[in-house]
Every structure is written in structure tokens, then in C-alpha cells.
Design a protein around this motif. Structure first.
Motif, PDB file in Angstrom:
ATOM      1  N   UNK A 351     -93.890  24.636  -1.614  1.00 60.06           N
ATOM      2  CA  UNK A 351     -94.962  24.935  -2.567  1.00 60.06           C
ATOM      3  C   UNK A 351     -94.393  25.184  -3.961  1.00 60.06           C
ATOM      4  N   UNK A 352     -93.304  25.956  -4.038  1.00 60.35           N
ATOM      5  CA  UNK A 352     -92.713  26.243  -5.355  1.00 60.35           C
ATOM      6  C   UNK A 352     -92.273  24.943  -6.023  1.00 60.35           C
ATOM      7  N   UNK A 353     -91.666  24.069  -5.237  1.00 58.70           N
ATOM      8  CA  UNK A 353     -91.209  22.800  -5.804  1.00 58.70           C
ATOM      9  C   UNK A 353     -92.378  21.904  -6.189  1.00 58.70           C
ATOM     10  N   UNK A 354     -93.442  21.953  -5.370  1.00 51.44           N
ATOM     11  CA  UNK A 354     -94.605  21.110  -5.652  1.00 51.44           C
ATOM     12  C   UNK A 354     -95.316  21.579  -6.915  1.00 51.44           C
ATOM     13  N   UNK A 355     -95.461  22.900  -7.054  1.00 52.64           N
ATOM     14  CA  UNK A 355     -96.132  23.444  -8.235  1.00 52.64           C
ATOM     15  C   UNK A 355     -95.249  23.247  -9.471  1.00 52.64           C
TER      16      UNK A 355
END
Ligand SMILES: Nc1ncnc2c1ncn2[C@@H]1O[C@H](COP(=O)(O)OP(=O)(O)O)[C@@H](O)[C@H]1O
Ligand SMILES: [Mg+2]
Lengths: 412, 234
Positions: A351-355
Motif C-alpha cells: 500500500x505504501x508503495x502504491x500510494x
């Protein structure tokens, strides 16, 4: 043995809600720690590579004594061609070095014919410098990517302050080591972005120009920046280089060369250390969480199952096996919590990488944080959690194994 | 040689200042392959006596030999070992392991206590479950079967290690009288078939007519010995 494992697992499943609660607590702890560890190490590594790759290099070598007066960029403490030969020989013999870049560092006056200000300059071999500081071309906001003769790269703050544009002609005036002053005209070849760390606001010119400007009869090098093929071997390479240079002493028997890693050179090292210390304390907190929750649940489990323990003991189960049974339960609580925690962590880092979480540090803006789960960290954290779970079960399990069967059987 | 030989057994519990004399100089012998009961009201010392014979507790004084071994002063580990090898237990509250199936409960002593080859293990368990008439329930968990069924499983569990002596402390106290008779009957049948000795305690005079030897216990003393009619199973 296998049977005990089966009994342990079934007992955990028998108290589903409690097992679920405890292992989710462990899972949340594991997730929190792993996300923190991977984010903070991503931040740390990003910052370190920003600092080392845009200017500093991984290791620097100076003449002994240079670092003590680095603020004045002394020209009297440079390395002579003879010393440079020795150093290059050592660099070539030491393993793990990918590139090195000799620099002449000096302070001068920068004039746009109306105003004058101070500037610090690195005279470099353009190709060698790019090999050691691969992010340097990327710092060019406008202009050439590669330094050419008779051109100068100036930091953007200076360009703004002095109202100088790309292609303008300016003059650099510098005092050489004997105290005489010389000036030389340069064309502004590029305006470069400033970066964090020492030397982040320096200008660049070709090393031949620097030599000419400083009226050096022979090339005298202030600093050699070194890039390693594997950053993780930093201290090994430094030690290798030091030992290769250990023979090189001056007449007084003192070493000629001073070999430093980026850690000695950049104040960010202290931030990195702080991050490591915080990580350590967060791991301690995780240990406390696991310890308390597993111990608590095991104490409850044993209290509720006193009669069962008494029965097992009466039938002839040896104390060691009873101990083992409860240790296995602790073990599986830890394992289950860890597995769920790793799954949570994968989702969270994804999620952190996607955001795309980005941050600013100093004058650098829009650095993107890209945490990655490292196998080593996963194994370390899993190992800690599982070992602590077993240890937490140890005291209650020992108590259970020491129970007198008649007392245990009488228990209601 | 007698299977159990007790000489002047006493047991004194200390409760703070108070000394409770639970057994006062009890002497008796039990021969191999017999069916013996201790009958007495609550508090008469039945549990205390069976705990001593079962190697779960030590006498305060007196000598106690079970299956040829002096058990009055075994260490914890030795006692556990002795129980596992020689004794079987049946409890008032059945005490089956709730996480194990009927089959696994009977299997438990074999795995944890003794090392018996898998094939023989299976055969023994199945044949015992058949004898106690629980074969069709073998995959059920204890909370899915009745009290009488549980106690039959417990009988199978007590016998699976080929124990020479099975001790049962009030095995029928939690059963209705019909079921109680059935369980006693099964125990008796096992005694006849396997030559195992059963020693059990009860406060219920009705069921002891099944028994060969009846000791009456009053206030920690044996106050009577009688012969029962020695079984009536069909
Ligand atoms: N652990 C103990 N501590 C103190 N007194 C006990 C203990 N166990 C039994 N007693 C006492 O010993 C006597 C015999 O008890 P017990 O053997 O349990 O009798 P029964 O099984 O026939 O009911 C009773 O007076 C009981 O209160
Ligand atoms: Mg009793």
C-alpha cells in the motif's frame, strides 16, 4: 512427539477466540515493527545514497591532517604526485572498489563583474567524478551534463543570488598555496541543484582548469572520493585500503593517508544512528508485547487445564513432556502471529508503495519512500518473536510440569 | 505373591496447626487377578488410600509394595514411570482429554508412556474399544458422548498399556445406577478376560455386591472384610 504437537494445536483451536486475540496482538506488533523497520531503512538508505551518490562518495582519502582543517580547504595539505601514485596503487590492489575520483578542492571568489561572493569549488576529472557520484549529472537543472574545460558548474543558490544565467561569463579568483592571487574566466556550463551534506553547495570545474587557476606546477590532490561495488562491504573495504596503505608513513613515522567512510564525513550518520536506536527500542517493545501476551494466555490456559494436567501426570506422562506440550503451544502462538504479521506487513508495504509516500529533506524535495521487505529482517523478527513466545511459555509450562497430580486432580 | 501388600499404612495431612489422620494403620493384601472394593462414607479415607496405592502420594509411615516394588519412597519421575508401566486409572469425572477423540484418548497412554509399534497399537486399541462396546463411537469427542460411554472409554484407556492393576476412585459416583452397573460389569468382564486386578472405591453399597472382596473403611481404619458374590455379568 508428533502427538504432543497435535494436542497442542488442538488446544489452541479449542480456545479459538483467545488464541486469535493473542496471535493478532502479536501479528499487529510484528506488522508495526516490520513496516517501521522497512520504512526507516528505506528512508535511511535513500538518504545515504542521495548523500554519497550526489557528492560524497562512499569513502574519502585525504592527507593526514586535512580533515582537521577542512573548513578552510587548505592547499598546503594536498597529496603530491608521488603520494598519489602510492594511493592509486593501493586503491587498485584493494578489492571492492568500483571507481575513484581525485579532486582539487579550493575556496575562491566568484565575480559576475558587478558583485563578488565566495565559492567552494571542486576541480575534477569529469568522467571519474560521474563514476563516483552518479547522481551528479542528475543534479544539473540546466546546461551540460558533463563538465567541459573552461566551464564551471555553479549551485543554483549562487546563480540566483548573483543573477547569473547559463552561458554567462564569470570570473573565479583564487589564492594559491604561496599566497599569490590568480583569476580566470569561465562560462557557466550548468546550474546544479543543491543537496544535503557537506559539499552539497560546491561548484565544479575541470581539474586542469583548477590546476591552472591555482598555478600548480604539479597536480596536487586534496581529496580522493571512492565508490564501492558493494556498499554493504564499506568497513571491509576501508580496512583493506587501510592495510594496503599501512606501510605508507612519513619521516616522523606517522601515516600519510587518512581514510574515512561517509559515516565520518556526513552529519546524516547521526540521524541514521538515531533511526537504528529507535528501531532497536521498537524491537524491544515488540518483545515485551509478545512476552506479556503469550505469558498471560499460557497462565490462563494452564489454570483452566489443571485437572487435565493432573490426569496426564497420573497416567504417567513425565514432567518433561508436560513442559514440552505447553512450550509447543507458545511456539505455535508465536508462529501463527508471525505469519499473519508478515502477511499484514506485505499488504502495508504494498500500500505504501502504491500510494507513493514522498517527503522532503533539506533542499531535496519529492523523495519517494519505497519500503521493501528484506528477508533478513523478516527472519530476524520472526526468530525473535518465536523464541520469545517459547520463553514466555517456559515459566507457566514449568509450573504445570511441577504440579503434583493429586493436587491437580482435586482442583475444580 | 500378593499384588498389593500394605502394612500399617498411615497418612497424616497437616493443615496449618491441624493434623488430620486420614489413614490409621491400615493393613491389607490384594491378590493378582482379583476384584476388590473399598467402601465407606465420604471422608473415610478411600481417596487417600487409592492415592497411596496409585503412587500419587506417599504414606506418612508403613510399608507398601505394589507389583513387587516398594513404592513408599519413589521420586516424582520414578513414580510417573511406575504408574505409566504398571497402573491404570479410572476417575470419578472420567477425565478424558477433551481435545482428543475416543480413539486418541485410548491411544494416549501408549504414545506418551510406552513405545508400542503402530500396528500393534492400533490392534490393541480397536479390540479394547470393541470389548467396551465403543468401537462405533471411536471418532467422537468426549463432549459428544454420555457419561457411561465416557467411563467405558476410560476403562479402555486404563487397560491399553496392559497394566496389572487398575485403580478406580468412585468410578460410578457420577453415573445413574443402571449405567453404574454396566460399567462395573465391563470392569469385571475385563478382569476375567485379561486377568487384571481392579481396585475401586465407592460410597454406594448397592453396587459392591458385584465384587469379590469388600473392605469397609471407617474413619481411616479397615473395619470389615467381606466376600461379595463375585460378579453376575451375562
Ligand atoms: N490434601 C488434604 N489435606 C488435608 N486433609 C485431607 C486432604 N485430603 C484428604 N483429607 C482429609 O482426609 C480425610 C479422608 O479424605 P478422603 O481420602 O478424601 O476420603 P474419601 O475419599 O473417603 O471421601 C478427610 O477427613 C479429608 O478431609
Ligand atoms: Mg474420595
Amino acid at each position: 512427539m508428533f502427538k504432543l504437537v497435535k494436542i497442542a494445536v488442538r488446544n489452541l483451536l479449542r480456545y479459538k477466540r483467545r488464541t486469535l486475540l493473542t496471535s493478532s496482538l502479536i501479528a499487529v506488533g510484528v506488522t508495526f515493527v516490520l513496516v517501521f523497520v522497512s520504512s526507516s531503512s528505506a528512508f535511511k538508505n535513500l538518504m545515504i545514497s542521495q548523500i554519497t551518490d550526489s557528492m560524497l562518495g562512499h569513502i574519502q582519502v585525504h592527507k593526514q591532517g586535512y580533515m582537521a582543517s577542512i573548513d578552510s580547504l587548505p592547499l598546503t595539505l594536498n597529496l603530491s604526485p608521488k603520494n598519489m601514485k602510492k594511493l592509486e596503487k593501493a586503491i587498485n590492489s584493494a578489492p571492492g572498489i568500483e571507481a575513484f575520483s581525485p579532486r582539487i578542492k579550493f575556496a575562491g571568489m566568484f565575480s559576475n563583474f558587478m558583485e563578488t561572493t565566495n565559492i567552494r569549488i571542486n576541480g575534477v576529472y569529469p568522467d571519474k567524478e560521474t563514476a563516483v557520484a552518479p547522481l551528479l549529472p542528475g543534479r544539473v537543472k540546466e546546461g551540460d551534463k558533463i563538465i567541459k574545460k573552461n566551464e564551471i558548474f555553479i549551485p543554483e543558490l549562487l546563480a540566483k543570488g548573483m543573477k547569473v544565467k547559463l552561458g554567462d561569463t564569470i570570473v573565479i579568483i583564487a589564492t594559491n598555496r604561496d599566497g599569490s592571487v590568480n583569476g580566470k574566466q569561465f562560462k557557466v556550463g550548468a546550474v546544479i541543484e543543491s543537496v544535503t551534506g557537506p559539499g552539497g553547495r560546491d561548484g565544479y570545474m575541470h581539474i586542469d582548469d583548477a590546476k591552472e587557476l591555482l598555478r600548480m606546477e604539479q597536480l596536487e590532490i586534496s581529496e580522493i572520493a571512492i565508490r564501492l561495488s558493494d556498499f554493504d562491504k564499506l568497513h571491509n573495504v576501508r580496512a583493506g585500503l587501510m592495510s594496503a596503505l599501512s606501510e605508507e608513513t612519513n619521516k616522523a613515522g606517522k601515516p600519510i593517508f587518512d581514510v574515512r567512510t561517509w559515516e565520518d564525513l556526513s552529519p546524516f550518520y547521526n540521524v541514521a544512528r538515531m533511526i537504528d536506536i529507535m528501531t532497536f527500542f521498537i524491537k524491544l517493545m515488540l518483545i515485551a508485547i509478545v512476552l506479556i501476551s503469550v505469558m498471560n494466555v499460557m497462565i490462563m490456559a494452564i489454570f483452566e487445564r489443571i485437572r487435565e494436567i493432573g490426569t496426564m501426570a497420573a497416567i504417567g506422562t513425565k514432567p518433561g513432556k508436560i513442559l514440552f506440550l505447553f512450550l509447543i503451544e507458545g511456539f505455535f502462538l508465536g508462529v501463527f502471529g508471525t505469519i499473519v504479521g508478515i502477511i499484514f506487513t506485505s499488504l502495508a508495504t504494498y500500500a505504501i508503495n502504491a500510494v507513493g509516500v514522498s517527503f522532503n529533506f533539506g533542499r531535496q524535495v519529492g523523495l519517494v519512500l519505497s519500503p521493501r521487505l528484506e528477508m533478513g529482517q523478516i527472519l530476524l523478527i520472526s526468530g525473535i518473536v518465536i523464541v520469545v513466545s517459547v520463553l514466555a511459555a517456559l515459566q507457566p509450562a514449568f509450573k504445570a510440569s511441577r504440579m503434583e497430580p493429586i493436587n491437580a486432580l482435586r482442583h475444580v | 505373591m500378593s499384588l498389593i501388600s500394605a502394612q500399617d499404612l498411615t497418612k497424616v495431612y497437616t493443615l496449618g496447626e491441624l493434623q488430620v489422620e486420614a489413614l490409621k494403620s491400615v493393613s491389607f493384601t490384594v491378590e493378582p487377578s482379583s476384584f476388590v472394593s473399598f467402601v465407606g462414607p465420604s471422608g473415610s479415607g478411600k481417596t487417600t488410600l487409592l492415592n497411596l496405592v496409585g503412587c500419587l502420594d506417599r504414606p506418612t509411615s508403613g510399608s507398601l509394595t505394589v507389583a513387587g516394588a516398594d513404592i513408599s519412597s519413589l521420586s516424582r519421575r520414578e513414580a510417573a514411570d511406575f504408574r505409566g508401566k504398571n497402573l491404570g486409572f479410572i476417575f470419578q469425572d472420567f477425565n478424558l482429554m477433551p481435545v482428543l477423540t475416543v480413539y486418541e484418548n485410548v491411544e494416549y497412554p501408549l504414545l506418551v508412556v510406552q513405545n508400542v509399534a503402530a500396528a500393534e497399537r492400533k490392534e490393541r486399541i480397536l479390540s479394547l474399544l470393541d470389548t467396551v462396546d465403543m468401537l462405533d463411537q471411536k471418532d467422537k469427542y468426549p463432549d459428544q458422548i454420555s457419561g457411561g460411554q465416557k467411563q467405558r472409554v476410560a476403562v479402555a484407556r486404563a487397560l491399553v498399556t496392559n497394566a496389572s492393576l487398575v485403580l478406580a476412585d468412585e468410578p460410578t459416583a457420577n453415573l445413574d445406577s443402571k449405567t453404574a452397573f454396566m460399567v462395573i460389569d465391563i470392569m469385571h468382564k475385563m478382569k476375567d478376560e485379561l486377568g487384571v486386578t481392579f481396585v475401586f472405591s465407592t460410597h454406594d453399597r448397592k453396587i459392591v455386591s458385584e465384587v469379590e472382596t469388600i473392605y469397609t473403611l471407617t474413619d481411616g481404619m479397615i473395619t470389615g472384610k467381606a466376600a461379595g458374590k463375585g460378579g453376575r455379568h451375562v
